[in-house]
Design a protein around this motif. Structure first.
Motif, PDB file in Angstrom:
ATOM      1  N   GLU A 147     -14.238  12.428  10.520  1.00 56.20           N
ATOM      2  CA  GLU A 147     -14.750  12.098  10.056  1.00 56.20           C
ATOM      3  C   GLU A 147     -15.044  10.006  10.563  1.00 56.20           C
ATOM      4  OE1 GLU A 147     -13.733  10.527   6.286  1.00 56.20           O
ATOM      5  OE2 GLU A 147     -13.027  13.148   5.347  1.00 56.20           O
ATOM      6  N   THR A 148     -15.790   9.729  10.805  1.00 55.40           N
ATOM      7  CA  THR A 148     -16.631   8.177  11.534  1.00 55.40           C
ATOM      8  C   THR A 148     -17.509   7.518  11.076  1.00 55.40           C
ATOM      9  OG1 THR A 148     -16.771   7.567  13.794  1.00 55.40           O
ATOM     10  CG2 THR A 148     -18.537   9.092  13.401  1.00 55.40           C
ATOM     11  N   VAL A 149     -17.219   6.345  11.243  1.00 51.62           N
ATOM     12  CA  VAL A 149     -18.714   5.233  11.090  1.00 51.62           C
ATOM     13  C   VAL A 149     -20.093   5.094  12.025  1.00 51.62           C
ATOM     14  CG1 VAL A 149     -17.011   4.317   9.719  1.00 51.62           C
ATOM     15  CG2 VAL A 149     -17.312   3.036  11.943  1.00 51.62           C
ATOM     16  N   ASN A 150     -21.036   4.636  11.842  1.00 53.65           N
ATOM     17  CA  ASN A 150     -21.493   4.495  13.063  1.00 53.65           C
ATOM     18  C   ASN A 150     -21.986   2.990  13.038  1.00 53.65           C
ATOM     19  OD1 ASN A 150     -22.094   7.195  13.784  1.00 53.65           O
ATOM     20  ND2 ASN A 150     -22.726   7.320  11.835  1.00 53.65           N
ATOM     21  N   GLY A 172     -11.623  -8.702   7.482  1.00 54.17           N
ATOM     22  CA  GLY A 172     -11.375  -7.927   8.838  1.00 54.17           C
ATOM     23  C   GLY A 172     -12.880  -7.488   8.530  1.00 54.17           C
ATOM     24  N   PHE A 173     -13.049  -6.433   9.310  1.00 52.38           N
ATOM     25  CA  PHE A 173     -14.368  -5.600   9.077  1.00 52.38           C
ATOM     26  C   PHE A 173     -13.933  -4.511  10.455  1.00 52.38           C
ATOM     27  CE2 PHE A 173     -14.295  -8.369  13.199  1.00 52.38           C
ATOM     28  CZ  PHE A 173     -14.342  -7.217  13.906  1.00 52.38           C
ATOM     29  N   ILE A 174     -14.382  -3.366   9.863  1.00 60.11           N
ATOM     30  CA  ILE A 174     -14.510  -1.627  10.599  1.00 60.11           C
ATOM     31  C   ILE A 174     -15.430  -1.636  11.426  1.00 60.11           C
ATOM     32  CG2 ILE A 174     -12.772  -0.988   8.899  1.00 60.11           C
ATOM     33  CD1 ILE A 174     -14.774   0.656   8.664  1.00 60.11           C
ATOM     34  N   GLU A 175     -15.412  -1.083  12.451  1.00 56.11           N
ATOM     35  CA  GLU A 175     -16.532  -1.387  13.920  1.00 56.11           C
ATOM     36  C   GLU A 175     -16.706   0.115  14.259  1.00 56.11           C
ATOM     37  OE1 GLU A 175     -16.916  -4.024  16.070  1.00 56.11           O
ATOM     38  OE2 GLU A 175     -14.842  -4.097  17.347  1.00 56.11           O
ATOM     39  N   PRO A 176     -17.455   0.980  14.871  1.00 52.25           N
ATOM     40  CA  PRO A 176     -17.877   1.730  16.265  1.00 52.25           C
ATOM     41  C   PRO A 176     -16.733   1.869  16.976  1.00 52.25           C
ATOM     42  CG  PRO A 176     -19.545   1.522  14.927  1.00 52.25           C
ATOM     43  CD  PRO A 176     -19.297   0.379  14.550  1.00 52.25           C
ATOM     44  N   LEU A 177     -15.811   2.796  17.932  1.00 55.41           N
ATOM     45  CA  LEU A 177     -15.020   2.351  18.990  1.00 55.41           C
ATOM     46  C   LEU A 177     -16.188   3.948  19.260  1.00 55.41           C
ATOM     47  CD1 LEU A 177     -13.289   1.319  19.737  1.00 55.41           C
ATOM     48  CD2 LEU A 177     -11.124   3.459  18.937  1.00 55.41           C
ATOM     49  N   SER A 178     -15.805   4.313  20.680  1.00 58.71           N
ATOM     50  CA  SER A 178     -17.330   4.994  21.462  1.00 58.71           C
ATOM     51  C   SER A 178     -16.126   5.487  22.138  1.00 58.71           C
ATOM     52  CB  SER A 178     -17.966   3.805  23.117  1.00 58.71           C
ATOM     53  OG  SER A 178     -17.340   3.190  23.790  1.00 58.71           O
ATOM     54  N   GLU A 179     -17.294   6.715  22.944  1.00 55.10           N
ATOM     55  CA  GLU A 179     -15.608   7.206  23.435  1.00 55.10           C
ATOM     56  C   GLU A 179     -14.971   7.258  24.466  1.00 55.10           C
ATOM     57  OE1 GLU A 179     -17.468  11.331  24.250  1.00 55.10           O
ATOM     58  OE2 GLU A 179     -18.712  11.523  22.387  1.00 55.10           O
ATOM     59  N   GLU A 239      -9.773  13.984   9.078  1.00 56.21           N
ATOM     60  CA  GLU A 239      -8.970  13.198   9.808  1.00 56.21           C
ATOM     61  C   GLU A 239     -10.344  11.968  10.599  1.00 56.21           C
ATOM     62  OE1 GLU A 239      -6.851  12.631  14.745  1.00 56.21           O
ATOM     63  OE2 GLU A 239      -7.167  15.045  13.356  1.00 56.21           O
ATOM     64  N   VAL A 240      -9.783  10.619  10.341  1.00 51.91           N
ATOM     65  CA  VAL A 240     -10.851  10.062  10.665  1.00 51.91           C
ATOM     66  C   VAL A 240     -11.002   9.480  12.939  1.00 51.91           C
ATOM     67  CG1 VAL A 240     -11.329   7.133  10.371  1.00 51.91           C
ATOM     68  CG2 VAL A 240     -10.935   8.653   8.494  1.00 51.91           C
ATOM     69  N   GLU A 241     -12.160   9.721  12.836  1.00 59.37           N
ATOM     70  CA  GLU A 241     -11.961   8.994  14.664  1.00 59.37           C
ATOM     71  C   GLU A 241     -13.341   8.297  15.270  1.00 59.37           C
ATOM     72  OE1 GLU A 241     -14.584  12.152  17.560  1.00 59.37           O
ATOM     73  OE2 GLU A 241     -12.088  12.794  17.173  1.00 59.37           O
ATOM     74  N   GLY A 242     -12.814   7.398  16.087  1.00 57.54           N
ATOM     75  CA  GLY A 242     -14.262   6.452  16.956  1.00 57.54           C
ATOM     76  C   GLY A 242     -14.020   5.808  15.331  1.00 57.54           C
ATOM     77  N   GLN A 256     -19.060   2.173   3.324  1.00 55.28           N
ATOM     78  CA  GLN A 256     -21.030   0.694   3.301  1.00 55.28           C
ATOM     79  C   GLN A 256     -21.181   0.861   5.409  1.00 55.28           C
ATOM     80  OE1 GLN A 256     -20.915   0.454   0.691  1.00 55.28           O
ATOM     81  NE2 GLN A 256     -19.239   1.035  -0.128  1.00 55.28           N
ATOM     82  N   ALA A 257     -20.106   1.882   5.612  1.00 58.34           N
ATOM     83  CA  ALA A 257     -20.867   1.500   7.281  1.00 58.34           C
ATOM     84  C   ALA A 257     -20.818   2.679   7.868  1.00 58.34           C
ATOM     85  CB  ALA A 257     -18.870   1.563   8.605  1.00 58.34           C
ATOM     86  N   ASP A 258     -22.023   2.911   7.169  1.00 57.73           N
ATOM     87  CA  ASP A 258     -23.067   4.766   7.579  1.00 57.73           C
ATOM     88  C   ASP A 258     -21.904   5.452   8.135  1.00 57.73           C
ATOM     89  OD1 ASP A 258     -25.141   6.288   8.306  1.00 57.73           O
ATOM     90  OD2 ASP A 258     -26.313   4.893  10.701  1.00 57.73           O
ATOM     91  N   PRO A 259     -21.510   5.873   7.368  1.00 55.39           N
ATOM     92  CA  PRO A 259     -20.566   7.330   7.677  1.00 55.39           C
ATOM     93  C   PRO A 259     -20.879   8.599   7.812  1.00 55.39           C
ATOM     94  CG  PRO A 259     -20.328   6.978   5.256  1.00 55.39           C
ATOM     95  CD  PRO A 259     -21.230   5.726   5.748  1.00 55.39           C
TER      96      PRO A 259
END
Length: 290
Positions: free
Chosen positions: A66-69, A93-100, A146-149, A183-186
């Protein structure tokens, strides 16, 4: 039962080199690989008949992620009052996408970034917040995968002199990340395999059509020097590859061969994502009922 199971598989793999046994490190399932479905059915029947071991069989579980966009903020309070000391924690705080590229640089698929200033969250609870984020990374909110990115940034929070504890902050952080992911366009990511198929040239049309039906993207097709054979390279979702060896043999009169290896995870289509989430919710309901 477990001893008999291990003993049987050990004996079968020694007497038949085409039967391969492995344990998937991600799903913890025992995976049997062989020459086709009939071949495997024979061994499942032998397990039952000769060793009294009844197996739950089916397609191996696909290792989804799973990831967020997009970025999403959180302000989460965990509060529980029971007779004595309760539980209290608040994280912001916040969550954000992590690029490859960032994942490669970090050497890990997710990051926890503590940007707290001051002592609204006492420093001794920072490690508990990180463990909570790690809990959410192990089991995501969509299908428990499992979550990545994903980067989790902790900016502030609050504590209580009596009710705050390591467990309160760990639980608070895990719930905050899981809920905010929604809420983060998963999206759900599925494993795609690089598949190499070698066949006589006359079967090219039917084999390419079969790969297309399995949502495969043909990358190349090379004819050998004398024109009698052809090698096709395609990228195909792992979920669509089950039963392919049997199909390939029947399409090529037993003359076709293929090999595959992991290529990368890519986003599934919206309708597949909804189906997977529905299956996961139903499975959770069944487990809760049991």
């Amino acid at each position: 039962m477990q001893t008999q199971f291990g003993k049987a598989l050990n004996k079968f793999s020694k007497e038949d080199p085409t039967l391969r046994v492995k344990i998937d490190p991600e799903t913890k399932e025992t995976i049997l690989s062989g020459m086709g479905e009939l071949h495997l059915e024979v061994y499942i029947e032998r397990l039952n008949r000769e060793y009294g071991v009844e197996c739950v069989t089916g397609q191996p579980n696909v290792n989804y992620k799973e990831t967020v966009n997009k970025k999403a903020k959180f302000d989460w309070v965990h509060k529980k009052q029971t007779g004595g000391a309760g539980q209290y924690a608040r994280v912001m705080g916040f969550i954000e996408p992590l690029s490859e590229e960032e994942q490669k640089e970090l050497g890990k698929p997710c990051e926890f970034d503590n940007r707290c200033v001051g002592t609204n969250i006492p420093p001794e609870y920072y490690s508990s917040c990180e463990k909570g984020a790690d809990d959410a990374f192990v089991e995501g909110a969509l299908v428990g995968a499992e979550v990545e990115g994903v980067r989790v940034v902790l900016q502030d929070g609050a504590s209580h002199a009596v009710d705050s504890s390591d467990m309160a902050f760990r639980t608070c952080m895990a719930n905050a990340v899981r809920e905010t992911m929604k809420q983060a366009d998963p999206s759900i990511l599925e494993p795609v395999m690089s598949v190499e198929v070698e066949i006589p040239s006359e079967f090219q049309g039917t084999v390419v059509a079969a790969l297309n039906r399995r949502m495969g993207m043909i990358q190349s097709s090379d004819v050998n020097d004398d024109g009698s054979g052809i090698k096709i390279v395609a990228e195909v979702p792992l979920a669509n590859m089950f039963g392919y060896s049997t199909e390939l043999r029947s399409l090529t009169q037993g003359k076709g061969e293929f090999s595959m290896e992991y290529f990368k995870h890519i986003q599934v289509t919206r309708n597949i994502q909804e189906d997977l989430m529905k299956q996961y919710r139903e499975k959770q309901k069944d487990e809760d009922a049991a």
